[in-house]
Write a protein that holds these residues in place. Structure first.
Motif, PDB file in Angstrom:
ATOM      1  N   ASN A  15       0.832  -1.213   0.000  1.00 18.31           N
ATOM      2  CA  ASN A  15       0.000   0.000   0.000  1.00 18.31           C
ATOM      3  C   ASN A  15       0.862   1.257   0.000  1.00 18.31           C
ATOM      4  N   ARG A  16       1.980   1.191   0.731  1.00 19.63           N
ATOM      5  CA  ARG A  16       2.911   2.333   0.765  1.00 19.63           C
ATOM      6  C   ARG A  16       3.510   2.542  -0.628  1.00 19.63           C
ATOM      7  N   ALA A  17       3.892   1.444  -1.289  1.00 20.92           N
ATOM      8  CA  ALA A  17       4.466   1.523  -2.633  1.00 20.92           C
ATOM      9  C   ALA A  17       3.464   2.134  -3.621  1.00 20.92           C
ATOM     10  N   LEU A  18       2.215   1.667  -3.554  1.00 24.57           N
ATOM     11  CA  LEU A  18       1.178   2.189  -4.456  1.00 24.57           C
ATOM     12  C   LEU A  18       0.973   3.687  -4.250  1.00 24.57           C
ATOM     13  N   ALA A  19       0.930   4.103  -2.977  1.00 26.20           N
ATOM     14  CA  ALA A  19       0.725   5.524  -2.658  1.00 26.20           C
ATOM     15  C   ALA A  19       1.882   6.371  -3.184  1.00 26.20           C
ATOM     16  N   LEU A  20       3.110   5.870  -3.007  1.00 26.22           N
ATOM     17  CA  LEU A  20       4.289   6.601  -3.491  1.00 26.22           C
ATOM     18  C   LEU A  20       4.288   6.666  -5.022  1.00 26.22           C
ATOM     19  N   GLU A  21       3.899   5.555  -5.653  1.00 26.09           N
ATOM     20  CA  GLU A  21       3.847   5.533  -7.115  1.00 26.09           C
ATOM     21  C   GLU A  21       2.823   6.554  -7.613  1.00 26.09           C
TER      22      GLU A  21
END
Length: 271
Positions: A15-21
């Motif tokens: 979820n953190r990766a998706l938000a950063l992307e």
């Protein structure tokens, strides 16, 4: 034995990766996706494909099996509605139309690779005597089974099935919406050639990697985490595997966020 995945840590990192992307912080997103891969090496969430779609890391030769299986198992129930109604996906009917216009068929034995819920099988059902469907997703195959279109159904990864299959060869092999999950086409094309009768037809759709953005690459992962292939690469691979190109038509494969996904419908004949 497979190491137990820490689901909470995985969900947090993903979820953190998706938000950063989404926020456009590519460096931090790539780092977070690398954390995801460390927790889940089988890559159920397709982190490697997402890293590649941001133009980082190595382009994988194909989408991870665990990712494709998970993706389609999760979406099996709503798959047709989303694909046909929302994304305007009509490739199976285009295949039928071209076969009829070119006066090809009827066929004795057909193999539908990545059959999903049976859209292509249903479109071609009265053009083929005996139909076999393959899909990596068990949930998809269950839905296809309920339609009673296919004579035989297998839950299997496409390249593995083609390599291991020792049934009689086929006269027609279709692969609609399979190439967007594969990068390197050598294993697929070789496997298809091994499972076709001489003079048999191979029909598939691909999404186009425009020469301008290809930068000399035969394939890459596009912004929607789907593999794009250059037309030159497809032509070259078909020829190298013993196929004659019957036609390569430009089509809109589907709509993606309101924009067309240009691609090709390809018909090849095994020499």
């Amino acid at each position: 034995m497979a190491k137990k995945i820490d689901e909470d840590a995985l969900a947090e990192a993903y979820n953190r990766a998706l938000a950063l992307e989404k926020a456009g912080d590519v460096d931090a997103a790539v780092k977070a996706y690398e954390e995801v891969l460390a927790i889940d090496p089988e890559d159920h969430g397709g982190a490697a494909v997402r890293i590649a779609s941001m133009g980082r890391g190595e382009t994988p030769p194909k989408a991870p099996d665990a990712y494709v299986e998970t993706l389609f198992d999760q979406h099996a129930e709503v798959f047709e509605d989303v694909l046909v109604e929302q994304l305007g996906y009509h490739v199976p009917m285009m295949v039928r139309q071209r076969l009829q216009e070119l006066n090809l068929g009827p066929f004795k034995r057909m193999l539908d690779l990545g059959c999903g819920t049976g859209l292509t099988g249903s479109a071609l059902s009265n053009l083929c005597e005996d139909m076999t469907g393959i899909d990596i997703s068990e949930n998809m195959v269950e839905i296809a089974h309920e339609k009673e279109v296919y004579d035989t159904l297998f839950v299997a990864e496409v390249e593995d099935f083609l390599e291991d299959n020792d049934e009689d060869p086929f006269d027609l092999i279709t692969a609609t919406d399979v190439l967007p999950y594969l990068g390197a086409l050598e294993p697929l094309f070789f496997g298809v050639a091994e499972n076709l009768n001489p003079g048999g037809f191979f029909i598939f759709s691909s999404e186009e990697l425009p020469e301008a953005s290809a930068d000399g690459q035969p394939y890459m992962v596009g912004p929607h985490q789907r593999f794009l292939h250059s037309a030159a690469y497809i032509r070259e691979r078909l020829a190298a595997t013993g196929f004659e190109l019957v036609e390569m038509r430009g089509i809109n494969v589907r709509m993606q966020e309101g924009n067309p996904s240009p691609g090709h419908l390809v018909i090849a004949r095994l020499a």
